[in-house]
Design an enzyme around this catalytic site. Structure first.
Site, PDB file in Angstrom:
ATOM      1  N   HIS A  67     -37.933 100.515 -50.973  1.00  0.00           N
ATOM      2  CA  HIS A  67     -37.143 101.606 -51.522  1.00  0.00           C
ATOM      3  C   HIS A  67     -36.621 101.260 -52.847  1.00  0.00           C
ATOM      4  O   HIS A  67     -36.658 100.086 -53.241  1.00  0.00           O
ATOM      5  CB  HIS A  67     -35.768 101.884 -50.734  1.00  0.00           C
ATOM      6  CG  HIS A  67     -34.991 100.540 -50.407  1.00  0.00           C
ATOM      7  ND1 HIS A  67     -35.230  99.586 -49.339  1.00  0.00           N
ATOM      8  CD2 HIS A  67     -33.948 100.060 -51.127  1.00  0.00           C
ATOM      9  CE1 HIS A  67     -34.407  98.676 -49.602  1.00  0.00           C
ATOM     10  NE2 HIS A  67     -33.548  98.847 -50.399  1.00  0.00           N
ATOM     11  N   CYS A 178     -26.026  95.861 -50.527  1.00  0.00           N
ATOM     12  CA  CYS A 178     -27.378  95.515 -50.972  1.00  0.00           C
ATOM     13  C   CYS A 178     -27.355  96.189 -52.423  1.00  0.00           C
ATOM     14  O   CYS A 178     -26.823  97.078 -52.610  1.00  0.00           O
ATOM     15  CB  CYS A 178     -28.677  95.821 -50.246  1.00  0.00           C
ATOM     16  SG  CYS A 178     -29.131  97.677 -49.995  1.00  0.00           S
TER      17      CYS A 178
END
Length: 635
Positions: A67, A178
């Site tokens: 991603h 994250c």
């Protein structure tokens, strides 16, 4: 927003052809590109690879979720690829990946999009959904499976509030985060909640995702909790946990080892957090963190230094380019007594040189101190850095000021622990600024500035007195460092040294550094043009972009090629960059601009020789690549 508004039949590939990670990523990027979701395919791929370099998004259980959040995405989208045989994705559990979801988020994606993207990661934690996706026979079946299990966030929250937490051994808290805040943040949260439910433990998880903080922990919950799990790969708010038992681990540990973490928290098998201000997940008590991200003084020093350098760079780039533009009217066009004087050029020089660039040492020191001690360290660090500038202690003085101020504030936090909690509000607004600035200022004024200024003066004079042979050796080393890790620690160390030398008035080292940094993408661009049979059609197209990235001093443009073939590309890049760096010193080129690539070559003392050095370095790299790479056969 439903997930299937982002995942459509046009972004589904039921049979991935590739077997290795790099090729799988390329294949999935192509799916998004053909669906019209990207405006810059290469830039998006680089963003994906950059995320992979931090930690693999192959999270195990046969799942990979590469991603990226970048301006190269036109509209937020999800691509799905499936391999029934499995692909080698360097997954955390060492097993092949069968389901690959590639997430593309725009730089300014709204919360609705981000929540839908994040929700996908929680669905994939459920085994029955993974099994259904593996067995689906068509794109429509994939869409139906996702729709069947997808719930909007409002529905999820209602369901969560309606179901009371199971009676257990006490409520524990967790925080997940994250770097992109799209996938791992929510997968870790979901894994912790599922395992807690299975163990009969009450848990609350705060997520720090791209759409903001959700389920924020309250002061009362923190006070009552036996321990807190912080599974994060980026800074999170930590001072609220001071005095509590805190288990700090990487976000992947939350996904892979939820039971172990919960049991440690319940047994209070975690150190008491002392309020040092750090929010990174990789703590010294976690073996996985030690193995993957390093530990000890060197790693800590680098983390704090890079915090300062990354926040300093906008001042360096913006100010440096404004100064470079002012030189269009002449090197001395800002001097009222020079015939080339120009009012607009003088204004550019004043804005960029006398203001933006004069702030770089103070900004560097301020953010180093802030990285060490959180916000209370910022003001003492800035003041110490500014004092270093005024005393001609330069870049080195700023580095010392940043670390000095940060640890002075850490010491103050320990010293003033006796103050009643009711007066804690005075610490950040009165005690830390007052004593932090005073102590840092006194130490800089009477201990640091004078010897460091003398050393910087000695270093400048020594560099200016070097003979050609020593200068060339220095240029070779600095140029090679720029290409070894292309944006990594060695690259940043060389660049930081160059800025320090510019600040000290010696412009030779940075000429070698910028030349070395331009060679990797330019060398690849030349190689893809000259040795066309050694590269795929896709590589040749990407090579065109490398011409522009190399010319603009964006070394990272070479990363996709280096990642795909490191044993050939990196040595070739290092040799080419070292040649370019050595030649600039042989020709005694000086460069006063910190950034700008070939566009600031005209402000060097030998523009044509400087450009020649870069071209020769790029040609050397291209020739080496042409020799060592094997011809490719395209399907």
């Amino acid at each position: 927003m439903k997930i299937t508004e982002l995942l459509t039949k046009h972004t589904i590939k039921l049979n991935i052809e590739s077997k290795e990670k790099e090729n799988v990523i390329d294949e999935m990027v192509t799916v998004l590109d053909k669906a019209g979701k990207l405006n810059d395919r290469q830039a998006y791929k680089e963003a994906i690879l950059n995320r992979e370099s931090q930690s693999s998004t192959g999270i195990g259980e046969g799942i990979a979720i590469p991603h990226a959040k970048t301006a190269s995405v036109i509209n937020p989208a999800i691509a799905f690829g499936r391999s029934k045989d499995g692909v080698d994705y360097e997954s955390l559990d060492g097993q092949p990946a069968h389901l690959v979801f590639m997430i593309a988020a725009t730089e300014g994606a709204n919360n609705t999009h981000l929540e839908a993207l994040s929700r996908l990661s929680t669905l994939l934690m459920r085994e029955e959904i993974r099994k259904q996706l593996l067995e689906a026979e068509s794109e429509d079946a994939i869409i139906d499976i996702i729709n069947q299990h997808d719930k909007d966030d409002d529905e999820e929250e209602e369901e969560e509030e309606a179901a009371p937490a199971p009676a257990g051994k006490g409520k524990i808290l967790a925080v997940t985060a994250c770097p992109t805040g799209i996938a791992h943040t929510f997968m870790a949260a979901d894994a912790l909640k599922e395992k807690a439910k299975e163990l009969g433990v009450e848990i609350k998880v705060e997520t720090n995702g791209s759409s903001g903080i959700k389920h924020k922990l309250t002061a009362q919950e923190i006070e009552d909790a036996p321990a807190i799990i912080v599974a994060a790969d980026k800074q999170v708010e930590m001072e609220r946990f001071k005095g509590k038992r805190v288990l700090q681990v990487p976000v992947t540990a939350g996904i892979r080892r939820p039971q172990e973490l919960i049991e440690k928290a319940m047994n209070q098998d975690a150190p008491i957090y002392q309020g040092s201000g750090g929010g990174s997940a990789a703590s010294n008590d976690d073996e996985e963190a030690k193995g993957k991200s390093g530990s000890g003084i060197g790693n800590t020093f680098y983390k704090h230094l890079m915090s300062g350098v990354s926040n300093m760079l906008p001042f360096v780039v913006g100010g440096g380019i404004l100064v470079a533009i002012s030189f269009f009217w002449g090197i001395h066009s800002a001097d009222p007594n020079d015939p080339s004087y120009n009012t607009f050029a003088a204004a550019l020089n004043f804005i960029g040189g006398d203001n933006a660039l004069k702030l770089i040492v103070a900004v560097l020191a301020g953010f180093i101190a802030m990285s060490i001690a959180d916000r209370p360290g910022f003001a003492p660090g800035m003041v110490g850095g500014f004092m270093a500038t005024q005393a001609n202690a330069g870049f080195l003085g700023g580095l010392i000021a940043g670390f000095l101020a940060g640890y002075v504030v850490i010491l103050l936090k320990k010293v003033f622990t006796f103050i009643p909690q009711s007066l804690d509000g005075l610490k950040p607004v009165l005690i830390y600024p007052l004593f932090g600035i005073f102590i840092t200022g006194v130490l800089m004024q009477f201990v640091v500035n004078t010897p460091v200024a003398a050393f910087m003066n000695f270093l400048t004079n020594w560099l200016e007195s070097l003979g050609t042979g020593n200068l060339v050796l220095m240029g070779i080393i600095l140029g090679g460092m720029m290409a070894i890790d292309m944006g990594g620690p060695l690259n940043k160390a060389a660049f930081t040294f160059g800025i320090a030398m510019i600040d000290a008035g010696n412009y030779a080292p940075h000429a070698a550094i910028m030349a070395g940094g331009m060679v990797p993408p330019l060398g690849i661009a030349l190689a893809t043009t000259i040795f066309r049979n050694k590269f795929t059609q896709r590589d040749r197209e990407a090579g065109i972009t490398c011409y522009f990235m190399g010319a603009a001093f964006v070394t990272e443009g070479a990363i996709p090629f280096a990642a795909a073939d490191p044993l050939r590309v990196i040595p070739a890049a290092v040799v080419g960059a070292a040649v370019a760096g050595g030649l600039t010193e042989f020709f005694r080129v000086t460069l006063p601009a910190p950034h700008g690539g070939v566009f600031v070559a005209f402000i060097t003392n030998h523009p044509m020789l400087y450009l020649l050095s870069i071209v020769i370095g790029a040609v050397v790299m291209a020739i080496i690549l042409g020799i060592v790479k094997k011809p490719v056969t395209e399907k």
